[in-house]
Design a protein around this motif. Sequence first.
Motif, PDB file in Angstrom:
ATOM      1  N   GLU A 219      10.540   8.877  -4.284  1.00 27.96           N
ATOM      2  CA  GLU A 219       9.244   8.287  -4.523  1.00 27.96           C
ATOM      3  C   GLU A 219       8.847   7.394  -3.383  1.00 27.96           C
ATOM      4  O   GLU A 219       7.916   7.649  -2.756  1.00 27.96           O
ATOM      5  CB  GLU A 219       9.053   7.384  -5.912  1.00 27.96           C
ATOM      6  CG  GLU A 219       7.705   6.807  -6.120  1.00 27.96           C
ATOM      7  CD  GLU A 219       7.746   5.724  -7.188  1.00 27.96           C
ATOM      8  OE1 GLU A 219       6.679   5.221  -7.364  1.00 27.96           O
ATOM      9  OE2 GLU A 219       8.544   5.804  -7.634  1.00 27.96           O
ATOM     10  N   VAL A 220       9.835   6.783  -2.727  1.00 31.33           N
ATOM     11  CA  VAL A 220       9.913   5.826  -1.620  1.00 31.33           C
ATOM     12  C   VAL A 220       9.329   6.843  -0.394  1.00 31.33           C
ATOM     13  O   VAL A 220       8.472   6.586   0.456  1.00 31.33           O
ATOM     14  CB  VAL A 220      10.941   4.896  -1.239  1.00 31.33           C
ATOM     15  CG1 VAL A 220      10.766   4.384   0.039  1.00 31.33           C
ATOM     16  CG2 VAL A 220      11.056   3.798  -2.533  1.00 31.33           C
ATOM     17  N   ILE A 221      10.118   7.695  -0.361  1.00 34.58           N
ATOM     18  CA  ILE A 221      10.052   8.653   0.975  1.00 34.58           C
ATOM     19  C   ILE A 221       8.428   9.297   1.104  1.00 34.58           C
ATOM     20  O   ILE A 221       7.863   9.435   1.812  1.00 34.58           O
ATOM     21  CB  ILE A 221      11.200   9.657   0.832  1.00 34.58           C
ATOM     22  CG1 ILE A 221      12.383   8.875   1.234  1.00 34.58           C
ATOM     23  CG2 ILE A 221      10.933  10.735   2.060  1.00 34.58           C
ATOM     24  CD1 ILE A 221      13.660   9.877   1.204  1.00 34.58           C
ATOM     25  N   GLY A 222       8.306   9.682  -0.334  1.00 34.15           N
ATOM     26  CA  GLY A 222       6.820  10.398  -0.469  1.00 34.15           C
ATOM     27  C   GLY A 222       5.868   9.324   0.143  1.00 34.15           C
ATOM     28  O   GLY A 222       4.748   9.924   0.541  1.00 34.15           O
ATOM     29  N   ARG A 223       5.975   8.007  -0.259  1.00 35.40           N
ATOM     30  CA  ARG A 223       4.908   7.180   0.043  1.00 35.40           C
ATOM     31  C   ARG A 223       5.027   6.902   1.563  1.00 35.40           C
ATOM     32  O   ARG A 223       3.938   6.472   2.269  1.00 35.40           O
ATOM     33  CB  ARG A 223       5.263   5.936  -0.591  1.00 35.40           C
ATOM     34  CG  ARG A 223       4.920   5.823  -2.237  1.00 35.40           C
ATOM     35  CD  ARG A 223       4.779   4.571  -2.727  1.00 35.40           C
ATOM     36  NE  ARG A 223       5.565   3.365  -2.493  1.00 35.40           N
ATOM     37  CZ  ARG A 223       6.669   3.234  -3.148  1.00 35.40           C
ATOM     38  NH1 ARG A 223       6.847   3.929  -4.311  1.00 35.40           N
ATOM     39  NH2 ARG A 223       7.499   2.431  -2.849  1.00 35.40           N
ATOM     40  N   LEU A 224       6.314   6.998   2.120  1.00 40.60           N
ATOM     41  CA  LEU A 224       6.096   6.595   3.406  1.00 40.60           C
ATOM     42  C   LEU A 224       5.866   7.893   4.349  1.00 40.60           C
ATOM     43  O   LEU A 224       5.280   7.384   5.644  1.00 40.60           O
ATOM     44  CB  LEU A 224       7.761   6.342   4.202  1.00 40.60           C
ATOM     45  CG  LEU A 224       8.335   5.065   3.354  1.00 40.60           C
ATOM     46  CD1 LEU A 224       9.808   5.156   3.782  1.00 40.60           C
ATOM     47  CD2 LEU A 224       7.549   3.978   3.959  1.00 40.60           C
ATOM     48  N   ARG A 225       5.749   8.880   4.107  1.00 43.55           N
ATOM     49  CA  ARG A 225       5.226   9.950   4.919  1.00 43.55           C
ATOM     50  C   ARG A 225       3.627   9.920   5.412  1.00 43.55           C
ATOM     51  O   ARG A 225       3.565   9.691   6.477  1.00 43.55           O
ATOM     52  CB  ARG A 225       5.389  11.397   4.308  1.00 43.55           C
ATOM     53  CG  ARG A 225       6.696  11.733   3.920  1.00 43.55           C
ATOM     54  CD  ARG A 225       6.628  13.166   3.047  1.00 43.55           C
ATOM     55  NE  ARG A 225       6.051  14.147   3.534  1.00 43.55           N
ATOM     56  CZ  ARG A 225       6.680  15.166   4.331  1.00 43.55           C
ATOM     57  NH1 ARG A 225       7.936  15.115   4.335  1.00 43.55           N
ATOM     58  NH2 ARG A 225       6.046  16.166   5.015  1.00 43.55           N
ATOM     59  N   PRO A 226       2.764   9.599   4.475  1.00 45.39           N
ATOM     60  CA  PRO A 226       1.480   9.369   5.120  1.00 45.39           C
ATOM     61  C   PRO A 226       1.380   8.131   5.959  1.00 45.39           C
ATOM     62  O   PRO A 226       0.599   8.107   6.946  1.00 45.39           O
ATOM     63  CB  PRO A 226       0.646   9.426   4.003  1.00 45.39           C
ATOM     64  CG  PRO A 226       1.456   9.067   2.722  1.00 45.39           C
ATOM     65  CD  PRO A 226       2.932   9.598   3.086  1.00 45.39           C
ATOM     66  N   GLY A 227       2.158   7.101   5.532  1.00 45.18           N
ATOM     67  CA  GLY A 227       2.125   5.744   6.396  1.00 45.18           C
ATOM     68  C   GLY A 227       2.578   6.075   7.907  1.00 45.18           C
ATOM     69  O   GLY A 227       2.013   5.442   8.698  1.00 45.18           O
ATOM     70  N   ALA A 228       3.466   7.007   7.932  1.00 46.83           N
ATOM     71  CA  ALA A 228       4.143   7.200   9.374  1.00 46.83           C
ATOM     72  C   ALA A 228       3.028   7.951   9.978  1.00 46.83           C
ATOM     73  O   ALA A 228       2.772   7.659  11.250  1.00 46.83           O
ATOM     74  CB  ALA A 228       5.472   8.022   9.155  1.00 46.83           C
ATOM     75  N   GLN A 229       2.500   8.679   9.548  1.00 44.81           N
ATOM     76  CA  GLN A 229       1.411   9.739  10.256  1.00 44.81           C
ATOM     77  C   GLN A 229       0.475   8.736  10.730  1.00 44.81           C
ATOM     78  O   GLN A 229      -0.118   8.815  11.846  1.00 44.81           O
ATOM     79  CB  GLN A 229       0.930  10.885   9.341  1.00 44.81           C
ATOM     80  CG  GLN A 229       2.255  11.777   9.227  1.00 44.81           C
ATOM     81  CD  GLN A 229       1.816  12.887   8.135  1.00 44.81           C
ATOM     82  OE1 GLN A 229       1.568  12.695   7.054  1.00 44.81           O
ATOM     83  NE2 GLN A 229       1.578  14.252   8.809  1.00 44.81           N
ATOM     84  N   VAL A 230      -0.143   8.140   9.888  1.00 48.01           N
ATOM     85  CA  VAL A 230      -1.259   7.291  10.108  1.00 48.01           C
ATOM     86  C   VAL A 230      -1.064   6.261  11.175  1.00 48.01           C
ATOM     87  O   VAL A 230      -1.916   5.967  11.988  1.00 48.01           O
ATOM     88  CB  VAL A 230      -1.855   6.626   8.898  1.00 48.01           C
ATOM     89  CG1 VAL A 230      -2.865   5.172   9.143  1.00 48.01           C
ATOM     90  CG2 VAL A 230      -2.540   7.192   7.783  1.00 48.01           C
ATOM     91  N   SER A 231      -0.061   5.818  11.219  1.00 51.97           N
ATOM     92  CA  SER A 231       0.445   4.771  12.393  1.00 51.97           C
ATOM     93  C   SER A 231       0.588   5.346  13.573  1.00 51.97           C
ATOM     94  O   SER A 231       0.001   4.848  14.527  1.00 51.97           O
ATOM     95  CB  SER A 231       2.067   4.199  11.975  1.00 51.97           C
ATOM     96  OG  SER A 231       2.123   3.331  10.835  1.00 51.97           O
ATOM     97  N   VAL A 232       1.127   6.652  13.500  1.00 56.89           N
ATOM     98  CA  VAL A 232       1.100   7.265  14.874  1.00 56.89           C
ATOM     99  C   VAL A 232      -0.469   7.703  15.546  1.00 56.89           C
ATOM    100  O   VAL A 232      -0.673   7.468  16.622  1.00 56.89           O
ATOM    101  CB  VAL A 232       1.956   8.556  14.677  1.00 56.89           C
ATOM    102  CG1 VAL A 232       1.749   9.394  16.007  1.00 56.89           C
ATOM    103  CG2 VAL A 232       3.345   8.162  14.521  1.00 56.89           C
ATOM    104  N   GLU A 233      -1.123   8.148  14.446  1.00 53.13           N
ATOM    105  CA  GLU A 233      -2.563   8.754  14.818  1.00 53.13           C
ATOM    106  C   GLU A 233      -3.337   7.202  15.327  1.00 53.13           C
ATOM    107  O   GLU A 233      -4.070   7.469  16.221  1.00 53.13           O
ATOM    108  CB  GLU A 233      -3.118   9.354  13.726  1.00 53.13           C
ATOM    109  CG  GLU A 233      -2.520  10.756  13.444  1.00 53.13           C
ATOM    110  CD  GLU A 233      -3.324  11.119  12.006  1.00 53.13           C
ATOM    111  OE1 GLU A 233      -4.017  10.618  11.428  1.00 53.13           O
ATOM    112  OE2 GLU A 233      -2.735  12.341  11.665  1.00 53.13           O
TER     113      GLU A 233
END
Length: 291
Positions: A219-233
């Motif tokens: 569950e945690v990894i699933g939540r972190l995926r979009p956060g990492a992408q947004v941070s980079v963009e």
Amino acid sequence: MSDKPADSLTDDISQNGAPPPGREYRIGELARAAGIPVRTLRYYQERKLLPPPRREGRIGLFSEDHLARLRMIGNLLERGHTLEGIRELLSAWEQGHDIEAVLGVEKAVTAPWSTETPVTMTVAELAALFPGEVDAGSVERAVQLGHLQIDGDRVTHWSRRQLEATVALVRAGVPLNEVLSAGQELQRSMDDLAAMFIRLIATHVVDRLADQDLAGLTEVIGRLRPGAQVSVEAGFARAMDRQVRAEIDRVLGRLAAEPSGEPNRPANRPEPSSEPGRPLGRTSRNPGEPG
């Protein structure tokens, strides 16, 4: 009936456990049921991906559990796992972890991050997008960088969006080889950035939760995926804002320092005369000059 002595059979069972219920397979039968060559099955045994069979004399008998494991191995190979990674997954299973939870973590971690749409065309169509820029060297370089895959006379670019961006840059005047060099440098930077995120997640999330709550880790990894992408963009957009402003300031400064094409006149200098017969720049008569 086996022609082995009863005592020998008893010894085999006591050493290897009671025969499991359900069908048993000899090695050739198991290979056929799993749809793999016998040599592949033996290789899995050598890599300790399969537990040893129950033995009757010199004959090894495999159970339905062996067949299920072989099918799982095949599925994991199709998903891109290495045999070493599969061995570690199976080891976690054998140590009492719920295999569904283990595979749930694996799926959350390895699900593709890219949602790009590939585009396939002929080599001639690719060359038409970049007139005078495509040759054997540039195609080979694009293949080495992972942008293109070649299948006969057709090529597939991994991302329609990136291809369109490359076309736009080249048509604006940037040489294709320079675009490829920039892409290579960008990929190095992206690899470094991804490695940094992986270290953060591994150190502060995976190591803390892995031994306690596999479902929670998924569950945690699933939540972190979009956060990492947004941070980079968001970070890249902000950096582009800074760099664009700096470049505009540089260009405007250069233009301000260049001559405009018209001589600079002091603010109090009179305009040249345009009266007939009077030399340009003469606005009054010198003393004694005829009127």
